[in-house]
Design a protein around this motif. Structure first.
Motif, PDB file in Angstrom:
ATOM      1  N   GLN A   1      -6.714  11.847  -4.546  1.00  0.00           N
ATOM      2  CA  GLN A   1      -6.748  12.289  -3.160  1.00  0.00           C
ATOM      3  C   GLN A   1      -7.665  11.401  -2.330  1.00  0.00           C
ATOM      4  N   GLN A   2      -8.799  11.002  -2.911  1.00  0.00           N
ATOM      5  CA  GLN A   2      -9.702  10.104  -2.197  1.00  0.00           C
ATOM      6  C   GLN A   2      -9.045   8.746  -1.933  1.00  0.00           C
ATOM      7  N   VAL A   3      -8.331   8.236  -2.961  1.00  0.00           N
ATOM      8  CA  VAL A   3      -7.654   6.934  -2.777  1.00  0.00           C
ATOM      9  C   VAL A   3      -6.592   7.043  -1.693  1.00  0.00           C
ATOM     10  N   LEU A   4      -5.841   8.176  -1.715  1.00  0.00           N
ATOM     11  CA  LEU A   4      -4.775   8.344  -0.730  1.00  0.00           C
ATOM     12  C   LEU A   4      -5.317   8.519   0.686  1.00  0.00           C
ATOM     13  N   SER A   5      -6.479   9.095   0.813  1.00  0.00           N
ATOM     14  CA  SER A   5      -7.011   9.402   2.147  1.00  0.00           C
ATOM     15  C   SER A   5      -7.898   8.298   2.710  1.00  0.00           C
TER      16      SER A   5
ATOM     17  N   GLN B   1       0.832  -1.203   0.000  1.00  0.00           N
ATOM     18  CA  GLN B   1       0.000   0.000   0.000  1.00  0.00           C
ATOM     19  C   GLN B   1       0.871   1.258   0.000  1.00  0.00           C
ATOM     20  N   ARG B   2       2.007   1.200   0.699  1.00  0.00           N
ATOM     21  CA  ARG B   2       2.899   2.350   0.692  1.00  0.00           C
ATOM     22  C   ARG B   2       3.513   2.549  -0.689  1.00  0.00           C
ATOM     23  N   VAL B   3       3.780   1.428  -1.364  1.00  0.00           N
ATOM     24  CA  VAL B   3       4.275   1.531  -2.744  1.00  0.00           C
ATOM     25  C   VAL B   3       3.205   2.160  -3.639  1.00  0.00           C
ATOM     26  N   LEU B   4       1.930   1.725  -3.441  1.00  0.00           N
ATOM     27  CA  LEU B   4       0.839   2.303  -4.216  1.00  0.00           C
ATOM     28  C   LEU B   4       0.703   3.797  -3.922  1.00  0.00           C
TER      29      LEU B   4
ATOM     30  N   GLY C   1       3.307   5.691  -5.780  1.00  0.00           N
ATOM     31  CA  GLY C   1       2.981   5.757  -7.208  1.00  0.00           C
ATOM     32  C   GLY C   1       1.877   6.758  -7.491  1.00  0.00           C
ATOM     33  N   LEU C   2       0.825   6.781  -6.650  1.00  0.00           N
ATOM     34  CA  LEU C   2      -0.272   7.730  -6.845  1.00  0.00           C
ATOM     35  C   LEU C   2       0.194   9.170  -6.654  1.00  0.00           C
ATOM     36  N   LYS C   3       1.093   9.393  -5.695  1.00  0.00           N
ATOM     37  CA  LYS C   3       1.615  10.742  -5.482  1.00  0.00           C
ATOM     38  C   LYS C   3       2.400  11.231  -6.700  1.00  0.00           C
ATOM     39  N   ARG C   4       3.136  10.321  -7.298  1.00  0.00           N
ATOM     40  CA  ARG C   4       3.889  10.703  -8.492  1.00  0.00           C
ATOM     41  C   ARG C   4       2.939  11.034  -9.648  1.00  0.00           C
ATOM     42  N   ILE C   5       1.863  10.252  -9.776  1.00  0.00           N
ATOM     43  CA  ILE C   5       0.867  10.545 -10.815  1.00  0.00           C
ATOM     44  C   ILE C   5       0.207  11.902 -10.559  1.00  0.00           C
TER      45      ILE C   5
END
Length: 426
Positions: A253-257, A185-188, A191-195
């Motif tokens: 942002q929703q996925v990250l939160s 999940q931390r890897v995901l 990756g999402l932050k980079r996107i």
């Protein structure tokens, strides 16, 4: 055969012993010729007993190594006839007195090997010498590994091990470690932050807007021309690109939160299923293995591996060939620090001593039977003539003194008996 000075010494002493025997025999004969009266009676008694003593000791000394006069006398040629028994006794003696674990450990414990090792290593000259020896050994090993046949053997061994490697199972285990403690999940998240950073870039939005406009003009040229009368199509493209970027950022942002977001659950489920397939699915394992074999057989990979080894070998050889070798210098410093640490840390010394004692006990226990058998078999395999020759050279000189003493002691006993006989007659 090299000259051994002991041979000449032994021959001289044997000649002296024979000369004494002949002298005593001559004195005995002369005393009888003079009728054994007066002083000649005493000379005869001395020489007769001395001759008997000399002959008896000659027989005893010779009987240790060979048969006197080659006569089949029992209990002669003691050493060659009992070679097997001597071999077994010597082996047992070494085993019980030199390889007895408790006695050896007691001596090692008093010796305090860790403390002595620390003192030895803390001396710069000793550490430098040991590092130099290690540098020489490493150079010899590198020269050996530089042989073409050895290189081919190493490459063949590595390739064979790679062919036997279960790449799918290993990948499954690695991915399993990745999923532990929600690392995946931390890897995901990363990756999402980079996107998100990519979507929030103005240049990316301009590229997206240009792509939208180009697609609209290509697919719907008439509509694009009509819309241009109302509002420029480029502005519409910019607006759509901006809205798409904002929508993507909001979703990210929703996925990250949200730890339980559906995307996260789908991602975890997919990754778990894939790991399980890597571990258990023969078809997927076969595909991974095929890919692995293709990579191993690819000429570019073979050349890369061979070139990598040559570069590593060249660097190591060049460094170790210098007197100021970086690796040797580092090893020298490390050995010196180890010596200082051993000298200043009682706990480390105790631990090293304990390890050494434990290792010595195990080694001694393993070696006792083997060394005993080796000694016994070695002695039994010696040639009897050479065994006798070497033993006679080692102790033969002392045995000749026994003959001298036997001659003199026998003569003195003869005088004593002659005096006792005369006293009894009186």
């Amino acid at each position: 055969m090299p000259h051994d000075p002991r041979r000449g010494q032994l021959r001289r002493l044997k000649a002296y012993a024979v000369a004494m025997l002949l002298a005593m025999l001559g004195g005995f004969i002369v005393s009888h010729l003079y009728g054994e009266r007066g002083i000649w009676a005493w000379v005869g008694a001395f020489c007769e007993a001395a001759t008997v003593g000399a002959l008896a000791d000659w027989f005893a000394v010779v009987a240790l190594f060979r048969r006197p006069l080659n006569l089949p006398i029992p209990h002669t040629a003691i050493i060659p006839r009992n070679k097997a028994r001597i071999a077994d006794s010597l082996a047992v003696f070494v085993r019980d007195h030199f390889l007895e674990p408790q006695a050896l450990l007691a001596k090692l414990e008093v010796f305090n090997p860790a403390s002595r090792l620390g003192e030895w290593l803390s001396q710069p000259a000793q550490a430098k010498m040991l590092a130099g020896m290690a540098r020489g050994w490493a150079l010899q090993a590198l020269d050996l590994l530089d042989e073409a046949a050895v290189r081919r053997a190493i490459q063949g061994f590595v390739v064979e091990q790679l062919r036997q490697w279960n790449a799918a199972a290993t990948a499954g285990e690695l991915l399993g470690l990745l999923t532990a403690d929600n690392r995946h999940q931390r890897v995901l998240d990363e990756g999402l932050k980079r996107i998100a950073r990519w979507l929030d870039n103005d240049k990316v939005r301009q590229q997206a807007s240009a792509l939208i406009v180009r697609y609209i003009r290509k697919e719907w040229p008439t509509l694009a021309s009509t819309v241009d009368w109302v509002k420029p199509i480029d502005e519409i493209g910019d607006s759509l690109a901006d809205r798409l970027a904002r929508a993507g950022l909001e979703e990210l942002q929703q996925v990250l939160s949200q730890p339980e977001h559906p995307l996260r659950r789908d991602y975890a489920r997919w990754l778990g299923d894939y790991i399980q397939r890597l571990r258990e699915d023969p078809a997927l394992a076969a595909r991974v293995d095929t890919l692995k074999q293709q990579m191993i057989d690819h000429p570019a990979l073979q050349q890369y591996v061979q070139g990598l080894w040559q570069r590593i070998h060249g660097f190591l050889h060049a460094d170790l060939s210098r007197e100021d070798s970086t690796l040797a210098t580092y090893l020298e410093r490390s050995l010196g620090k180890l010596g200082d640490a051993i000298g200043s840390d009682p706990a480390l010394r105790d631990a090293l001593n304990q390890h050494m004692l434990t290792g010595a006990e195990k080694l001694t226990t393993r070696l006792r039977a083997g060394v005993t058998t080796h000694i016994a078999q070695t002695v039994k395999g010696w040639d009897e003539k050479k065994l006798v020759e070497q033993l006679e050279l080692s102790v033969g000189r002392d045995l000749q003194y026994i003959r001298f003493n036997g001659t003199l002691v026998g003569g003195l006993i003869g005088l004593l008996l002659h005096a006792l006989t005369g006293w009894l007659h009186l």
